[in-house]
Write a protein that holds these residues in place. Structure first.
Motif, short mmCIF file in Angstrom:
data_model
loop_
_atom_site.label_atom_id
_atom_site.label_comp_id
_atom_site.label_asym_id
_atom_site.label_seq_id
_atom_site.Cartn_x
_atom_site.Cartn_y
_atom_site.Cartn_z
N VAL A 198 47.35 42.91 24.33
CA VAL A 198 48.29 43.42 25.52
C VAL A 198 48.85 44.70 24.63
CG1 VAL A 198 50.05 43.23 26.98
CG2 VAL A 198 48.38 41.57 26.82
N TYR A 199 49.39 44.32 23.52
CA TYR A 199 49.97 45.46 22.81
C TYR A 199 49.20 46.41 22.39
CZ TYR A 199 53.03 47.22 19.04
OH TYR A 199 53.74 47.97 18.23
N MET A 200 47.95 46.42 21.91
CA MET A 200 47.09 47.26 21.58
C MET A 200 46.29 48.22 22.57
SD MET A 200 47.43 47.57 18.26
CE MET A 200 46.29 48.41 17.88
N ARG A 201 46.30 47.27 23.85
CA ARG A 201 45.54 48.17 24.96
C ARG A 201 46.54 48.92 25.87
NH1 ARG A 201 40.95 47.85 27.75
NH2 ARG A 201 40.27 46.24 26.16
N PRO B 255 56.66 48.75 27.50
CA PRO B 255 58.10 47.93 26.78
C PRO B 255 57.93 46.49 26.21
CG PRO B 255 58.44 49.24 28.94
CD PRO B 255 57.10 49.29 28.90
N ALA B 256 58.51 46.42 25.57
CA ALA B 256 58.73 44.94 24.99
C ALA B 256 58.60 43.84 26.09
CB ALA B 256 59.60 44.81 23.72
N GLU B 257 59.65 43.97 26.72
CA GLU B 257 59.87 42.72 27.82
C GLU B 257 58.57 42.65 28.72
OE1 GLU B 257 62.29 46.65 29.04
OE2 GLU B 257 61.89 45.47 27.31
N SER B 258 57.99 44.09 29.05
CA SER B 258 56.94 43.92 29.89
C SER B 258 55.82 43.38 29.15
CB SER B 258 56.49 45.11 30.62
OG SER B 258 57.46 45.91 31.32
#
Length: 328
Positions: free
Chosen positions: A129-132, A137-140
């Protein structure tokens, strides 16, 4: 009559104490009977009660053992062949399928496997999810990851794999009908985590990662619903400023029925000559708000299709030598 009422509760009391002390049911029953009859006026009865506890009445204990029964082994074998959870040692499969609530004494192996599986699952889903979505935002990101691997997702996949029919837990007894389906589904999700931990331990990171991508990340999750936009207009100004863009300007793109009871306005948000968002509504204010949200969603939900995950890197392929030096 004074002793009749205790005898009516004898079986229930014996069962409870037998389970609590891991003693055979019949032995506990005899002990309680001796206690109740010790005050009898009959000399023969008092003599019997004063004797050492009888050991010839031992029967099969109702407490469970950690060793699976032949029926359990058959179920586990079929489960392994059907789902692909095949390990080099069947003991590992049994440990992953035996929940810590199963009445066979402490089972630290399950807790360790579940902990490992939870961390492995979280790592591979989070990095994906982080790379895609690099602007999310972090909370999302946390909310999306929870949608992929939260209790609801784990329970659903646990049922899909048929884990409730093969796992061993506190519901594996005559009181199963009294246990809610929600509780069973929750435990099945925990067992699935333990199975992933066992897969990682026995087969390695590559196989565990393939399993996570195939069964968790293949599910559809509405990313937009996890994006919480508070004070969207102020946020859009901050984003355009950080990106070095011109301050956003609202422009009426199209309208119809201004004088009617159901007008429609279409508003565009522009940064210089570039339209970064568009929205419609029954008023210009509503259309502008929707246009701002559209611009923010386009920014935060930018998706990178061809991503290179950190876990894709092969340690053996990394070198710090210059190519010319290695060819010399």
């Amino acid at each position: 009559m004074a002793i009749r009422r205790p005898f009516l509760q004898l079986q229930k009391l014996a069962t409870r104490r037998s389970s609590a002390n891991s003693l055979p049911y019949t032995e506990v029953t005899v002990v309680i009977m001796r206690t109740l009859l010790l005050g009898s006026r009959t000399r023969v009865v008092r003599a019997w009660c004063q004797q050492a506890p009888c050991t010839t009445l031992r029967t099969r204990p109702i407490s469970y053992t950690s060793t699976p029964s032949p029926q359990d082994l058959a179920k586990q074998s079929a489960f392994s062949a059907r789902t692909g959870f095949q390990f080099s040692d069947n003991k590992l499969l049994n440990e992953a399928l035996t929940h810590k609530s199963f009445p066979s004494g402490p089972n630290s192996a399950f807790s360790r496997l579940q902990y490992l599986g939870g961390k492995v699952l979280g790592l591979y889903v989070t990095e994906h999810v982080y790379m895609r979505f690099p602007e999310l935002p972090a909370e999302s990101v946390n909310s999306v990851v929870n949608a992929y691997i939260g209790d609801k997702a784990l329970a659903s996949l646990g049922k899909h794999f048929g884990i409730p029919t093969v796992m061993r837990w506190k519901g594996t007894n005559e009181e199963t009908s009294q246990i809610s389906a929600n509780g069973e589904a929750l435990v099945a999700g925990k067992v699935l985590q333990a199975l992933i931990g066992a897969l990682y331990q026995d087969k390695g990171a590559k196989i565990a990662r393939q399993f996570v991508h195939a069964h968790f990340l293949s599910r559809s999750v509405d990313i937009e619903s996890h994006l919480k936009l508070l004070n969207p207009k102020r946020l859009l100004v901050q984003i355009t400023k950080a990106k070095g863009q011109v301050r956003p300007v609202s422009r009426l793109v199209k309208e119809s029925g201004r004088q009617s009871s159901s007008p429609v306005f279409i508003v565009g948000i522009y940064s210089g000559v570039e339209k970064i968002g568009e929205g419609h509504g029954s008023s210009m204010e509503m259309a502008e708000t929707r246009a701002v949200r559209d611009a923010l969603q386009k920014h935060y939900l930018q998706e990178v299709r061809d991503i290179k995950l950190p876990s894709d890197l092969d340690e053996g392929s990394i070198t710090f030598f210059d190519k010319d030096a290695t060819n010399a």
